[in-house]
Design a protein around this motif. Structure first.
Motif, PDB file in Angstrom:
ATOM      1  N   ALA A 231       0.488  55.837   1.541  1.00  0.00           N
ATOM      2  CA  ALA A 231       0.717  55.612   0.327  1.00  0.00           C
ATOM      3  C   ALA A 231       2.056  54.941   0.236  1.00  0.00           C
ATOM      4  CB  ALA A 231       1.025  57.140  -0.486  1.00  0.00           C
ATOM      5  N   SER A 234       2.757  50.149   2.120  1.00  0.00           N
ATOM      6  CA  SER A 234       2.724  48.857   1.794  1.00  0.00           C
ATOM      7  C   SER A 234       3.588  48.004   1.731  1.00  0.00           C
ATOM      8  CB  SER A 234       2.371  48.595   0.176  1.00  0.00           C
ATOM      9  OG  SER A 234       1.152  49.560  -0.011  1.00  0.00           O
ATOM     10  N   LEU A 239       0.931  42.783  -1.267  1.00  0.00           N
ATOM     11  CA  LEU A 239       1.078  42.458  -2.539  1.00  0.00           C
ATOM     12  C   LEU A 239       0.556  40.986  -2.767  1.00  0.00           C
ATOM     13  CD1 LEU A 239       4.678  43.776  -3.875  1.00  0.00           C
ATOM     14  CD2 LEU A 239       2.265  44.749  -3.859  1.00  0.00           C
ATOM     15  N   GLN A 243      -2.465  39.879  -5.126  1.00  0.00           N
ATOM     16  CA  GLN A 243      -2.609  38.868  -6.360  1.00  0.00           C
ATOM     17  C   GLN A 243      -3.766  37.909  -6.195  1.00  0.00           C
ATOM     18  OE1 GLN A 243      -0.703  38.466  -9.088  1.00  0.00           O
ATOM     19  NE2 GLN A 243       0.349  40.491  -8.609  1.00  0.00           N
ATOM     20  N   ARG A 246      -7.397  40.505  -5.634  1.00  0.00           N
ATOM     21  CA  ARG A 246      -7.662  41.222  -6.683  1.00  0.00           C
ATOM     22  C   ARG A 246      -7.474  40.889  -8.155  1.00  0.00           C
ATOM     23  NH1 ARG A 246     -10.746  45.500  -3.997  1.00  0.00           N
ATOM     24  NH2 ARG A 246      -9.534  46.055  -2.412  1.00  0.00           N
ATOM     25  N   ALA A 247      -6.374  40.201  -8.220  1.00  0.00           N
ATOM     26  CA  ALA A 247      -6.012  39.657  -9.746  1.00  0.00           C
ATOM     27  C   ALA A 247      -6.729  38.443  -9.650  1.00  0.00           C
ATOM     28  CB  ALA A 247      -4.483  39.793  -9.739  1.00  0.00           C
TER      29      ALA A 247
ATOM     30  N   LEU B 225     -17.179  46.618   7.957  1.00  0.00           N
ATOM     31  CA  LEU B 225     -16.470  48.087   7.683  1.00  0.00           C
ATOM     32  C   LEU B 225     -17.037  48.844   6.628  1.00  0.00           C
ATOM     33  CD1 LEU B 225     -12.701  47.203   8.214  1.00  0.00           C
ATOM     34  CD2 LEU B 225     -14.230  48.639   9.611  1.00  0.00           C
TER      35      LEU B 225
ATOM     36  N   GLU C  94     -15.041  40.958   0.437  1.00  0.00           N
ATOM     37  CA  GLU C  94     -14.616  41.273  -0.741  1.00  0.00           C
ATOM     38  C   GLU C  94     -15.515  40.583  -1.873  1.00  0.00           C
ATOM     39  OE1 GLU C  94     -11.512  42.398  -2.344  1.00  0.00           O
ATOM     40  OE2 GLU C  94     -10.315  42.419  -0.459  1.00  0.00           O
ATOM     41  N   TYR C 196      -8.484  54.581  -3.514  1.00  0.00           N
ATOM     42  CA  TYR C 196      -9.068  53.257  -3.233  1.00  0.00           C
ATOM     43  C   TYR C 196      -7.977  52.258  -3.461  1.00  0.00           C
ATOM     44  CZ  TYR C 196     -12.322  49.361  -2.965  1.00  0.00           C
ATOM     45  OH  TYR C 196     -12.895  48.194  -2.550  1.00  0.00           O
ATOM     46  N   ASP C 197      -7.918  51.257  -2.774  1.00  0.00           N
ATOM     47  CA  ASP C 197      -6.793  50.215  -2.843  1.00  0.00           C
ATOM     48  C   ASP C 197      -7.297  49.168  -3.904  1.00  0.00           C
ATOM     49  OD1 ASP C 197      -4.407  48.628  -2.708  1.00  0.00           O
ATOM     50  OD2 ASP C 197      -5.299  47.579  -0.900  1.00  0.00           O
ATOM     51  N   SER C 198      -7.357  49.646  -5.181  1.00  0.00           N
ATOM     52  CA  SER C 198      -7.790  48.709  -6.268  1.00  0.00           C
ATOM     53  C   SER C 198      -7.128  48.978  -7.392  1.00  0.00           C
ATOM     54  CB  SER C 198      -9.199  48.642  -6.287  1.00  0.00           C
ATOM     55  OG  SER C 198      -9.727  48.527  -7.450  1.00  0.00           O
ATOM     56  N   ILE C 239      -3.939  55.063   1.255  1.00  0.00           N
ATOM     57  CA  ILE C 239      -4.632  54.216   0.366  1.00  0.00           C
ATOM     58  C   ILE C 239      -5.802  53.595   1.453  1.00  0.00           C
ATOM     59  CG2 ILE C 239      -4.784  52.190  -0.948  1.00  0.00           C
ATOM     60  CD1 ILE C 239      -1.844  53.121  -1.751  1.00  0.00           C
ATOM     61  N   SER C 241      -9.155  51.286   1.920  1.00  0.00           N
ATOM     62  CA  SER C 241      -9.639  49.996   1.869  1.00  0.00           C
ATOM     63  C   SER C 241     -11.259  49.629   2.284  1.00  0.00           C
ATOM     64  CB  SER C 241      -9.135  48.847   2.413  1.00  0.00           C
ATOM     65  OG  SER C 241      -8.735  48.915   3.670  1.00  0.00           O
ATOM     66  N   SER C 242     -11.683  50.512   3.350  1.00  0.00           N
ATOM     67  CA  SER C 242     -13.055  50.495   3.594  1.00  0.00           C
ATOM     68  C   SER C 242     -13.653  51.632   3.819  1.00  0.00           C
ATOM     69  CB  SER C 242     -13.303  49.416   4.870  1.00  0.00           C
ATOM     70  OG  SER C 242     -12.768  50.488   5.860  1.00  0.00           O
ATOM     71  N   ARG C 367      -7.232  42.234 -15.422  1.00  0.00           N
ATOM     72  CA  ARG C 367      -7.118  42.218 -14.048  1.00  0.00           C
ATOM     73  C   ARG C 367      -6.066  42.069 -13.706  1.00  0.00           C
ATOM     74  NH1 ARG C 367     -11.765  41.241 -11.131  1.00  0.00           N
ATOM     75  NH2 ARG C 367     -12.819  40.161 -12.821  1.00  0.00           N
ATOM     76  N   GLN C 368      -5.175  41.065 -14.137  1.00  0.00           N
ATOM     77  CA  GLN C 368      -3.703  40.719 -13.822  1.00  0.00           C
ATOM     78  C   GLN C 368      -2.881  42.307 -14.163  1.00  0.00           C
ATOM     79  OE1 GLN C 368      -2.613  37.809 -12.725  1.00  0.00           O
ATOM     80  NE2 GLN C 368      -0.963  39.216 -11.924  1.00  0.00           N
ATOM     81  N   THR C 371      -3.442  45.160 -11.732  1.00  0.00           N
ATOM     82  CA  THR C 371      -2.977  44.685 -10.472  1.00  0.00           C
ATOM     83  C   THR C 371      -1.667  44.853 -10.384  1.00  0.00           C
ATOM     84  OG1 THR C 371      -4.962  43.023 -10.035  1.00  0.00           O
ATOM     85  CG2 THR C 371      -2.955  42.934  -8.520  1.00  0.00           C
ATOM     86  N   ASP C 372      -0.938  44.375 -11.248  1.00  0.00           N
ATOM     87  CA  ASP C 372       0.627  44.614 -11.358  1.00  0.00           C
ATOM     88  C   ASP C 372       1.117  45.990 -11.471  1.00  0.00           C
ATOM     89  OD1 ASP C 372       0.764  41.872 -11.382  1.00  0.00           O
ATOM     90  OD2 ASP C 372       1.210  41.432 -13.478  1.00  0.00           O
ATOM     91  N   TRP C 374      -0.791  48.431 -10.395  1.00  0.00           N
ATOM     92  CA  TRP C 374      -1.090  48.912  -8.948  1.00  0.00           C
ATOM     93  C   TRP C 374       0.202  48.672  -7.943  1.00  0.00           C
ATOM     94  CZ3 TRP C 374      -3.338  52.673  -7.432  1.00  0.00           C
ATOM     95  CH2 TRP C 374      -3.924  53.037  -6.160  1.00  0.00           C
ATOM     96  N   SER C 375       0.556  47.341  -7.698  1.00  0.00           N
ATOM     97  CA  SER C 375       1.619  46.850  -7.181  1.00  0.00           C
ATOM     98  C   SER C 375       3.187  47.751  -7.294  1.00  0.00           C
ATOM     99  CB  SER C 375       2.214  45.361  -7.463  1.00  0.00           C
ATOM    100  OG  SER C 375       0.859  44.745  -6.884  1.00  0.00           O
ATOM    101  N   LYS C 378       2.073  51.479  -6.088  1.00  0.00           N
ATOM    102  CA  LYS C 378       2.072  51.288  -4.413  1.00  0.00           C
ATOM    103  C   LYS C 378       3.396  51.380  -3.801  1.00  0.00           C
ATOM    104  CE  LYS C 378      -1.068  48.142  -3.372  1.00  0.00           C
ATOM    105  NZ  LYS C 378      -1.774  47.451  -2.465  1.00  0.00           N
TER     106      LYS C 378
END
Lengths: 283, 276, 381
Positions: A231, A234, A239, A243, A246-247, B225, C94, C196-198, C239, C241-242, C367-368, C371-372, C374-375, C378
């Protein structure tokens, strides 16, 4: 002048190649970075917003500096561990030199991803190391204490880069004239003195190369932090990936990459301009 | 035969690092026979089913072949371009070399995802189809910094007048380069080739955008994966690759020794004596 | 001179490797896989299957797909219909990659992203509508799922697989079994949760825990969600990712509670003998849906649609459920799925689709923003 013709012939082909497949894409990235968005109408309007967002974003900047610090540490440790390897190969391995070099490179031909999975087998809570610690009575229960941390990311990356850092150091040590060392011994230098005054300075170009081989890829790394970082693991590369993928914010991803590029360039410039390295690297 | 003696500290150190480098690989080989899809302790039982599955997965084998071809081609080209660039920047004190060095090492710094997307857009605009060669040529770009840094770190410090000496003896400049300079840097060429090969063989981000339908091994693996049940098959393949490479190396080492034994005046020993 | 020998050994090594490959590859050519026979026992064998069986048409069909779906078991029907068409795969890791590639002008005849990227590709004109009448299996497709692929009154996307995203726990390692999304915040799980990493998934979990509609949050609620996620972080170990990654974390016991695991993980771990339990939180389970569309630039529309039809065939769908533990869309395939798998996938429940909270399309701004957040979450430690 004959000289400049030779120079141009030598440098021409690599330059054209770099221009077409590197400068052009980077140019495109710079263009991306000024676009408002990735999709629809936002693609066609230009703005400085993403740069402003980046400058105002504390998480981005904090992580960039943290990642740079981690990369620096990883590169220094990987090089310190690789140096004795290269030294042994160059001076003591004799006829087994090339075999040993291959032996050290071959592990890297197993996918990086699989090697990380294997590291999880070693560091995980029911992993090899934990089981040994349990047997020895160092820990009382199996728990994931060794993995899912920045330290685990660093250990894994150091492991990955050692062979990479070893190669340039080896190739710069190889070229050192053995007579130079004999002469030093004849003149009464101890082995340590000879090492510090002859071998080490002459191998510095290789060390610098090895440093960058570990430092730079670590800065943009995103797979290792995902797999063993947990956790808190990162890094900046994650990041950028977020961006971008994902974004779907290609402009922001470009701004973040360009900033990273800038930092590394400044760093390289300082390293090569300050101190004795400039002569050694031929700059 | 020399008497057995305690290893020197240097040899011991190399031994320890080697053990560390091979420990994960040994684990992978062991787990390629594990009768469970999860890569976790404890070991559940012996099976060969993953190897059988591997033999039936033509996509995986095709991707391995693509990866080998791309890695081989791109590392040869990167080493050639890197040698030219390295000689140019080390041997000539002319304007432009600083910029060249900076630009040629910059690919190290760009996140590959972004370079991949940018190249994808460029290739599409130029009408170049996505394919293994496209990824191979892109891999040359990310390999060039390694080639240049390794080769120039060996070239630096050799007397500049080596080529001149050869030219005094009647060789042209290019002959002098080929016959004098290249042999001198050959250990660096080998190191560069090995490193570039490794980089290309394991590169995922750029390849995933550029290979099109010529899937490479890392692209296949990352996509796979999603299905944990198919991971052991990939591990089985890694185990085979490792075993084959180790065997090939052992055989070549054995051949080298045999060669030395029968012809003591052969290349190996003579050149080493000359150097020592 | 020594280096020359080494060069030679490297070359011989590569030759050896390629010989090994050359020796293996022909044996494993998939196109010769026995087709058709397994279709016979299927109760719902396609009666309306196109009569072009054994067509001499040649050509090439390119699929932008996940690896694992290239197995011949998934497109037997197509291989029988068009034995001379070469099928090539370009692999994804992805959903966003599909968008990036189509946007950059990559040629493909069939793409396979998940539903949260469907609308953006329709809006950008990257994919073309499909005439469902050309699909022999269309009548058997779950209408509620099919509806999700419809935009502006036209069927752009043909759903193919779906699954839950819910809480998966190692019941032997925890004391309290969670019953609600909000239970993830239980301090008992401190340091043992996997997320999950999203940003999207994080947003959905926190919104459900707070009792909000994840897809219609106000800015104030977004702030609330961010705080909620920040509070969750002390509980989070890692976190993922797969699925491969998550399954190993659960199997090894590092992770006790996976916050948004797929049911495929559940089925796989049960099969491996792990003590796991898949939770049906009182707020409902989240669900993902993926499917096929034909890119606008494709010149092989008919072949592509025939390929989709092959993927929808009952035996292909049953293979998907039995081998990978994924939910399927073709009701006629149910008879071919192992009964216990049907039960584990909750496919035996008539109302399961309406009880599942499927991912919806999100705007670029959402989405933006997610994600922000989430950043920030994290990197909060």
């Amino acid at each position: 002048m004959k000289n400049s013709r030779r120079f141009l012939t030598l440098i021409g082909l690599p330059s054209i190649y770099l221009f077409l497949l590197f400068i052009l894409p980077v140019g495109l990235m710079v263009i991306f970075s000024f676009r408002e968005g990735t999709t629809g109408a936002a693609r066609d309007s230009f703005t400085l917003d993403h740069y402003i967002t980046f400058i105002n974003s504390r998480p981005f900047q904090r992580l960039l500096w943290q990642s740079a610090g981690i990369s620096f540490l990883v590169a220094v440790i990987a090089n310190s561990l690789a140096y004795p390897l290269a030294y042994y190969l160059a001076f003591q391995a004799g006829s087994q030199k090339n075999t040993l070099m291959m032996l050290l490179i071959i592990p890297t031909w197993t996918s990086y991803l699989l090697r990380i999975f294997a590291w999880k087998l070693i560091l995980g809570s029911t992993g090899l190391l934990n089981s040994v610690l349990l047997l020895l009575g160092v820990i009382e229960t199996l728990s994931p204490i060794l993995i899912y941390s920045r330290a685990a990311v660093m250990v894994t990356l150091i492991y990955v880069w050692i062979p990479f850092a070893m190669l340039p150091i080896f190739s710069s040590l190889e070229r050192i004239d053995r007579y130079l060392l004999e002469a030093a011994a004849d003149l009464g230098c101890t082995r340590l003195e000879a090492f510090l005054r002859i071998t080490l300075p002459l191998s510095l170009p290789g060390v610098v190369a090895g440093f960058f081989f570990a430092f730079i890829p670590t800065l943009g790394e995103f797979v290792t932090p995902l797999l063993v970082g947990g956790a808190q693991g990162s890094m900046y590369g994650n990041l950028i990936q977020d961006q971008f993928m994902r974004a779907l914010n290609w402009p922001m991803g470009s701004v973040m990459s360009l900033s990273m590029l800038l930092i590394v360039l400044v760093f390289m410039f300082l390293l090569t301009r300050l101190g004795p390295l400039s002569d050694l690297l031929g700059l | 035969m020399p008497k057995l003696k305690l290893p020197s500290p240097g040899a011991l150190y190399v031994g320890i690092i080697c053990a560390l480098l091979y420990l994960p690989i040994a684990l992978l080989i062991v787990f390629s026979f594990n009768d469970a899809a999860s890569l976790t302790f404890p070991f559940k039982g012996f099976t060969l089913q993953w190897y059988q599955q591997l033999g039936q997965s033509s996509e995986l084998l095709a991707s391995l072949r693509n990866s080998l071809v791309i890695a081989f081609g791109s590392s040869v080209l990167a080493t050639i371009l890197g040698t030219m660039g390295a000689i140019a920047i080390v041997r000539f004190n002319l304007p432009g070399r600083g910029i060249f060095l900076a630009v040629s090492t910059m690919p190290l710094v760009i996140p590959y995802v972004i370079l991949g997307v940018a190249l994808l857009i460029l290739l599409n605009q130029a009408g170049i189809p996505l394919s293994a060669p496209a990824a191979g040529f892109a891999h040359v770009i990310i390999s060039i910094p390694y080639a240049i840094l390794i080769i120039s770190s060996r070239l630096v410090g050799f007397p500049d007048n080596l080529e001149e000496a050869a030219m005094d003896l009647g060789a042209s400049y290019w002959e002098a380069l080929l016959k004098v300079t290249i042999p001198i840097v050959s250990p660096a060429l080998l190191a560069s080739f090995l490193l570039c090969f490794t980089i290309s063989f394991d590169e995922y981000s750029i390849a995933s955008f550029l290979v099109g339908t010529d899937t490479t091994l890392p692209v296949y693996m990352f996509s796979q994966l999603r299905f944990p049940t198919r991971l052991p098959m990939i591990i089985a393949m890694a185990a085979i690759i490792m075993t084959v490479t180790m065997l090939a190396m052992l055989i070549s080492e054995w051949l080298r020794r045999a060669g030395q034994h029968t012809s003591p005046t052969g290349g190996g020993i003579a050149s080493r004596k000359a150097k020592a | 001179m020594k280096t020359r020998k080494l060069w030679m050994s490297i070359c011989s090594l590569l030759v050896l490797a390629s010989m090994f490959l050359a020796a293996c590859a022909p044996v494993a050519t998939p196109t010769t896989a026995p087709a058709a026979p397994t279709e016979a026992p299927a109760a719902a064998a396609p009666t309306t299957a196109p009569a072009v069986s054994g067509s001499t048409q040649t050509g090439e069909l390119v699929l932008l797909d996940w690896s694992g779906y290239e197995l011949p078991e998934f497109w037997k029907q197509f291989a029988t219909q068009y034995p001379n068409v070469k099928v090539n795969y370009s692999f994804l890791s992805e959903s966003a990659e599909v968008y990036a590639k189509l946007q950059s002008g990559v040629n493909a005849d069939l793409v396979h992203p998940c539903s949260n990227y469907w609308k953006i590709m329709v809006d950008e004109g990257l994919v073309q509508p499909i005439d469902p009448a050309m699909l022999s299996h269309w009548k058997d497709i779950n209408p509620a799922l099919a509806k999700q692929g419809e935009f502006n009154g036209k069927q752009y996307w043909i759903p193919w697989e779906w699954g839950f995203e819910s809480i998966l726990v190692r019941s032997d390692l925890i004391k309290t079994v969670p019953t609600s999304w909000n239970d993830l915040w239980n301090p008992e799980y401190k340091g043992h949760i996997a997320l999950y990493d999203s940003g999207e998934s994080g947003h959905v979990i926190a919104a459900l825990a707070l009792g909000l509609d994840p897809w219609a949050t106000t800015p104030a609620q977004d702030e609330q969600i961010k705080q909620k996620l920040l509070e969750l972080m002390p509980n989070v170990l890692t976190i993922w990712s797969s699925q491969t990654d998550l399954d190993q974390q659960l199997a090894s016991g590092d992770v006790w509670v996976a916050a948004n695991a797929w049911n495929a993980s559940y089925i796989k771990l049960l099969g491996d003998g792990a003590k796991v339990e898949y939770i049906d939180p009182k707020e409902g389970r989240a669900g993902y849906l993926c499917g096929f569309a034909v890119p606008t630039k494709s010149k092989n529309y008919e072949l592509a649609v025939a390929m989709i039809d092959a993927y929808l065939a009952p035996d292909a769908q049953a293979y998907l459920a039995n081998e990978y533990g994924y939910g399927i869309v073709n009701n006629a395939a149910s008879a071919l799925v192992k009964p216990e798998t049907m039960k584990l996938l909750a496919l035996d429940d008539q109302n399961i689709i309406s009880r599942t909270i499927f991912y919806k399309f999100i705007s670029a701004a959402q989405r933006q923003a997610w994600t922000d957040v989430w950043s920030e979450v994290k990197t909060s430690k």
